[in-house]
Design a protein around this motif. Structure first.
Motif, mmCIF file in Angstrom:
data_model
loop_
_atom_site.group_PDB
_atom_site.id
_atom_site.type_symbol
_atom_site.label_atom_id
_atom_site.label_comp_id
_atom_site.label_asym_id
_atom_site.label_seq_id
_atom_site.Cartn_x
_atom_site.Cartn_y
_atom_site.Cartn_z
ATOM 1 N N UNK A 182 0.902 -1.024 -0.011
ATOM 2 C CA UNK A 182 0.060 0.022 -0.296
ATOM 3 C C UNK A 182 1.032 1.207 -0.141
ATOM 4 N N UNK A 183 0.808 2.543 1.186
ATOM 5 C CA UNK A 183 2.047 3.387 1.033
ATOM 6 C C UNK A 183 2.771 2.781 1.977
ATOM 7 N N UNK A 184 3.392 1.684 2.369
ATOM 8 C CA UNK A 184 3.794 1.203 3.882
ATOM 9 C C UNK A 184 4.908 0.238 3.202
ATOM 10 N N UNK A 185 5.882 1.077 3.853
ATOM 11 C CA UNK A 185 7.044 -0.251 3.471
ATOM 12 C C UNK A 185 6.982 -1.230 3.042
ATOM 13 N N UNK A 186 7.525 -2.144 1.587
ATOM 14 C CA UNK A 186 7.199 -4.034 1.426
ATOM 15 C C UNK A 186 8.455 -4.457 2.348
ATOM 16 N N UNK A 187 8.056 -5.679 3.220
ATOM 17 C CA UNK A 187 9.028 -5.999 3.587
ATOM 18 C C UNK A 187 10.639 -6.730 3.028
ATOM 19 N N UNK A 188 10.836 -6.842 1.891
ATOM 20 C CA UNK A 188 11.610 -7.153 0.102
ATOM 21 C C UNK A 188 12.292 -6.129 0.959
ATOM 22 N N UNK A 189 12.307 -4.514 0.997
ATOM 23 C CA UNK A 189 13.151 -3.369 1.690
ATOM 24 C C UNK A 189 13.610 -3.681 3.234
ATOM 25 N N UNK A 190 13.459 -4.368 3.506
ATOM 26 C CA UNK A 190 14.231 -4.760 5.449
ATOM 27 C C UNK A 190 15.407 -4.546 5.262
ATOM 28 N N UNK A 191 16.306 -5.535 4.367
ATOM 29 C CA UNK A 191 18.076 -5.718 4.275
ATOM 30 C C UNK A 191 18.441 -4.259 3.116
ATOM 31 N N UNK A 192 17.460 -3.193 3.023
ATOM 32 C CA UNK A 192 18.790 -2.183 2.153
ATOM 33 C C UNK A 192 19.401 -1.252 3.043
ATOM 34 N N UNK A 193 19.627 -0.585 2.741
ATOM 35 C CA UNK A 193 20.835 -0.158 3.684
ATOM 36 C C UNK A 193 20.358 2.002 3.369
ATOM 37 N N UNK A 194 19.547 1.951 3.793
ATOM 38 C CA UNK A 194 18.768 3.629 3.687
ATOM 39 C C UNK A 194 19.644 4.793 4.076
ATOM 40 N N UNK A 195 20.945 4.779 4.275
ATOM 41 C CA UNK A 195 22.033 5.553 4.310
ATOM 42 C C UNK A 195 22.045 5.680 2.091
ATOM 43 N N UNK A 196 23.028 4.390 1.692
ATOM 44 C CA UNK A 196 23.061 4.069 1.464
ATOM 45 C C UNK A 196 22.071 4.924 -0.267
ATOM 46 N N UNK A 197 20.702 4.015 0.333
ATOM 47 C CA UNK A 197 19.245 4.486 -1.182
ATOM 48 C C UNK A 197 19.303 6.278 -0.284
ATOM 49 N N UNK A 198 19.437 7.023 0.896
ATOM 50 C CA UNK A 198 19.493 8.094 0.296
ATOM 51 C C UNK A 198 20.600 9.222 0.106
ATOM 52 N N UNK A 199 21.353 8.567 0.490
ATOM 53 C CA UNK A 199 23.046 9.280 -0.811
ATOM 54 C C UNK A 199 22.363 9.417 -2.035
ATOM 55 N N UNK A 200 21.973 7.992 -3.024
ATOM 56 C CA UNK A 200 21.754 8.578 -4.222
ATOM 57 C C UNK A 200 20.908 8.850 -4.290
ATOM 58 N N UNK A 201 19.514 9.222 -4.156
ATOM 59 C CA UNK A 201 18.808 10.181 -3.981
ATOM 60 C C UNK A 201 19.239 11.778 -3.865
ATOM 61 N N UNK A 202 19.927 11.793 -2.240
ATOM 62 C CA UNK A 202 20.314 13.625 -2.405
ATOM 63 C C UNK A 202 21.020 13.870 -3.718
ATOM 64 N N UNK A 203 22.092 13.048 -4.339
ATOM 65 C CA UNK A 203 23.018 13.034 -5.279
ATOM 66 C C UNK A 203 22.366 13.419 -6.206
ATOM 67 N N UNK A 204 20.777 12.461 -7.095
ATOM 68 C CA UNK A 204 20.979 12.428 -7.690
ATOM 69 C C UNK A 204 20.043 13.315 -8.231
ATOM 70 N N UNK A 205 19.589 14.347 -7.425
ATOM 71 C CA UNK A 205 18.524 14.546 -7.965
ATOM 72 C C UNK A 205 18.687 15.894 -6.711
ATOM 73 N N UNK A 206 20.312 16.358 -6.397
ATOM 74 C CA UNK A 206 20.061 17.894 -5.741
ATOM 75 C C UNK A 206 18.506 17.995 -4.231
#
Length: 267
Positions: free
Chosen positions: A134-158
């Motif tokens: 729905x609008x909540x986090x899925x269980x498949x993402x539970x092992x993803x590193x949030x710092x890595x994800x956030x860093x990509x978003x921060x850099x890609x979209x300034x």
């Protein structure tokens, strides 16, 4: 962040919210409680004009429809043209083709000062395979590193990328903050995320540093959740909802600085 709350209350920034109609009243009350001034305008004939005179624009796609998509685009472009910071809450990104198309379009035509979402939503924006519930986090993402994800978003979209969850992660081009605040019972109330994005707009409308604005907002909401639960835990989730807004209205700089729940690091 030392005087973020007092600065917000002094400036009382006008926050234009194009938000989820399920939670629009709570968002308005949360912004008022923290010291801002909310306005909810989503008609195409005024969205751009209102955005141009606001202190911040919040775009939340929680209850998405074809009519408001065009209003969001118009408001976002107008805000950019008038140097008004824009905060994006990509609710349910990855959950449907319409949401994916809308997120992609908004990211292509609007510059966002802060993007805030859960791990699944932000993983979609980062280009990772992600599945929402729905609008909540899925269980498949539970092992993803949030710092890595956030860093990509921060850099890609300034932008400042904020991922909220059990531990919140905020990243910009050089800094990382991890926030330990809040309580799991906040997840039992519809709209705490929308309220958070609304008060993020309020802080960003008063604080020029988007990273510090995001940290102050997320910490404020977490503390409000803790304070609210301490007050309402025996009464139920309806009382918790009200208690969170009450706690936001009592928030001050000393409460923020005294919490000790923020860890800073360099990228």
């Amino acid at each position: 962040m030392d005087n973020a709350v007092s600065l917000l209350r002094e400036k009382c920034p006008l926050v234009h919210c194009m938000t989820n109609y399920v939670t629009v009243n709570d968002v308005a009350n949360a912004i008022l409680a923290i010291g801002g001034s909310p306005i909810m305008a989503d008609d195409i004939d005024e969205a751009g004009e209102i955005a141009s005179v606001s202190s911040a624009l919040v775009i939340n796609i929680g209850t998405l429809n074809a009519r408001t998509i065009e209003s969001m685009v118009a408001a976002g472009k107008s805000a950019n043209e008038h140097s008004v910071p824009v905060i994006f809450d990509p609710v349910g990104a990855g959950a449907s083709a319409l949401r994916c198309r809308t997120v992609d379009r908004l990211l292509s035509v609007v510059r966002f000062s802060i993007i805030r979402g859960n791990l699944s939503e932000m993983s979609y924006i980062a280009g990772f395979e992600s599945r929402t519930k729905g609008v909540d986090s899925g269980l498949t993402d539970k092992d993803t590193d949030p710092v890595a994800v956030a860093s990509i978003v921060a850099d890609r979209f300034n932008t400042v990328a904020a991922i909220t969850g059990a531990v919140d992660t905020i990243v910009d081009s050089t800094r990382v903050a991890r926030i330990h605040a809040g309580c799991r019972e906040m997840g039992m109330i519809t709209g705490t995320g929308c309220m958070l994005t609304g008060i993020t707009g309020a802080f960003r409308g008063a604080v020029s540093d988007g990273f510090e604005a995001a940290v102050a907002a997320i910490l404020s909401m977490g503390i409000a959740g803790e304070m609210g639960y301490a007050e309402a835990k025996d009464k139920g989730t309806g009382s918790l909802r009200v208690a969170i807004i009450d706690a936001l209205s009592r928030m001050d700089d000393s409460t923020l600085l005294g919490h000790g729940g923020v860890e800073y690091a360099s990228r």
